[in-house]
Motif scaffolding. Structure first.
Motif, mmCIF file in Angstrom:
data_model
loop_
_atom_site.group_PDB
_atom_site.id
_atom_site.type_symbol
_atom_site.label_atom_id
_atom_site.label_comp_id
_atom_site.label_asym_id
_atom_site.label_seq_id
_atom_site.Cartn_x
_atom_site.Cartn_y
_atom_site.Cartn_z
ATOM 1 N N TYR A 48 -31.405 -21.684 -20.376
ATOM 2 C CA TYR A 48 -30.435 -20.928 -19.582
ATOM 3 C C TYR A 48 -29.880 -21.776 -18.442
ATOM 4 C CZ TYR A 48 -32.270 -16.771 -21.960
ATOM 5 O OH TYR A 48 -32.657 -15.851 -22.896
ATOM 6 N N GLY A 52 -26.114 -22.726 -17.939
ATOM 7 C CA GLY A 52 -25.496 -22.375 -16.667
ATOM 8 C C GLY A 52 -24.849 -23.562 -15.984
ATOM 9 N N GLN A 53 -25.391 -24.765 -16.251
ATOM 10 C CA GLN A 53 -24.814 -25.993 -15.692
ATOM 11 C C GLN A 53 -23.453 -26.288 -16.314
ATOM 12 O OE1 GLN A 53 -26.118 -28.208 -13.327
ATOM 13 N NE2 GLN A 53 -24.201 -29.318 -13.499
ATOM 14 N N THR A 55 -21.383 -24.036 -17.908
ATOM 15 C CA THR A 55 -20.391 -22.960 -17.865
ATOM 16 C C THR A 55 -19.816 -22.834 -16.455
ATOM 17 O OG1 THR A 55 -22.246 -21.435 -17.526
ATOM 18 C CG2 THR A 55 -21.370 -21.608 -19.744
ATOM 19 N N GLY A 57 -18.785 -21.566 -12.827
ATOM 20 C CA GLY A 57 -19.476 -20.699 -11.880
ATOM 21 C C GLY A 57 -20.709 -21.356 -11.282
ATOM 22 N N ILE A 59 -24.600 -22.062 -10.676
ATOM 23 C CA ILE A 59 -25.750 -22.150 -11.587
ATOM 24 C C ILE A 59 -26.694 -20.964 -11.380
ATOM 25 C CG2 ILE A 59 -27.745 -23.535 -12.268
ATOM 26 C CD1 ILE A 59 -26.246 -25.991 -11.346
ATOM 27 N N VAL A 61 -26.124 -17.954 -10.281
ATOM 28 C CA VAL A 61 -25.558 -16.705 -10.800
ATOM 29 C C VAL A 61 -25.539 -16.717 -12.325
ATOM 30 C CG1 VAL A 61 -23.498 -15.256 -10.881
ATOM 31 C CG2 VAL A 61 -24.168 -16.348 -8.734
ATOM 32 N N ASN A 62 -25.105 -17.825 -12.906
ATOM 33 C CA ASN A 62 -25.051 -17.912 -14.369
ATOM 34 C C ASN A 62 -26.431 -17.698 -14.991
ATOM 35 O OD1 ASN A 62 -22.364 -18.513 -14.078
ATOM 36 N ND2 ASN A 62 -22.569 -20.690 -14.484
ATOM 37 N N THR A 63 -27.434 -18.363 -14.414
ATOM 38 C CA THR A 63 -28.788 -18.249 -14.953
ATOM 39 C C THR A 63 -29.315 -16.826 -14.820
ATOM 40 O OG1 THR A 63 -29.183 -20.549 -14.302
ATOM 41 C CG2 THR A 63 -31.107 -19.240 -14.895
ATOM 42 N N VAL A 65 -27.569 -14.118 -14.755
ATOM 43 C CA VAL A 65 -26.860 -13.270 -15.724
ATOM 44 C C VAL A 65 -27.491 -13.399 -17.108
ATOM 45 C CG1 VAL A 65 -24.687 -12.966 -16.974
ATOM 46 C CG2 VAL A 65 -24.671 -13.234 -14.496
ATOM 47 N N PHE A 66 -27.810 -14.622 -17.519
ATOM 48 C CA PHE A 66 -28.421 -14.829 -18.840
ATOM 49 C C PHE A 66 -29.745 -14.088 -18.947
ATOM 50 C CE2 PHE A 66 -26.107 -19.126 -18.792
ATOM 51 C CZ PHE A 66 -25.005 -18.588 -19.447
ATOM 52 N N ALA A 81 -27.291 -10.568 -11.320
ATOM 53 C CA ALA A 81 -26.294 -11.347 -10.585
ATOM 54 C C ALA A 81 -26.091 -10.793 -9.170
ATOM 55 C CB ALA A 81 -24.970 -11.358 -11.340
#
Length: 202
Positions: A48, A52-53, A55, A57, A59, A61-63, A65-66, A81
């Protein structure tokens, strides 16, 4: 406890401790979601984090969300998030409202210097943990060393980014490019290895 609230509070705790960006949050994230909650494995956190790195946005927040999506779909991703950004939102709002020259205070500057040192230690811990979990076998070690060299290449050579060589080095040291290239290399190595294993089994 409601899982949505649990996701929010857990990632709020991670958000409170996330000084220095997403990399510094990794050891805290591992402790909270892997060791305490058991929501994901260390390997999944690494996956993840890598996605996230690459995508768009932040990192962190992305992680979040996953992981939230893994637990409860879209509402879970939203709860996670919101949790990870909530502490930063509150702190920044307070600073903006009451302290116009917050960063100029000597006590704040000294505190930030101490936090920066702690962030380096946290990132080092993350590297050691991830290395023990993921650097298994020569291919993984070679990919790691290759990414390490490429990531530092443009800084070490100090080439002007405006030149063609500088532009190439800038691309090669881009984190998103390195993650994608490492993933593609691992996939290709897996595709090459499978036929030989099948031949041996026969």
């Amino acid at each position: 406890m409601n899982l949505y609230l649990d996701l929010f509070l857990t990632f709020a705790k991670v958000g409170v401790c996330t000084f220095g960006g997403g990399y510094a949050m990794l050891p805290i994230l591992q402790r909270e979601v892997v060791e305490k909650k058991g929501w994901v494995t260390e390997e999944e956190v690494t996956d993840y984090f890598a996605i996230g790195q690459c995508t768009p946005g932040i990192i962190a927040v992305n992680t979040s969300v996953f992981i939230g999506y893994r637990q409860r779909g879209v509402p879970g991703g939203i709860a996670a998030a919101l949790g990870v950004v909530f502490p930063s939102f509150v702190v920044i709002t307070i600073i903006a409202a009451f302290l116009t020259k917050f960063a100029t205070y000597p006590v704040v500057q000294h505190a930030l210097a101490g936090i920066n040192a702690a962030v380096v230690a946290l990132i080092a811990v993350s590297v050691l943990k991830l290395g023990k979990t993921n650097l298994r076998g020569r291919p993984a070690v070679c990919i790691f060393l290759g990414v390490l060299v490429l990531g530092e290449l443009s800084g070490l050579l100090a080439v002007d980014p405006a030149t063609p060589l500088g532009a190439v080095l800038d691309l090669l040291s881009n984190p998103a490019f390195l993650v994608v290239a490492a993933g593609a290399t691992g996939w290709l190595l897996g595709r090459v290895k499978l036929p030989s294993q099948g031949g041996e089994d026969r």
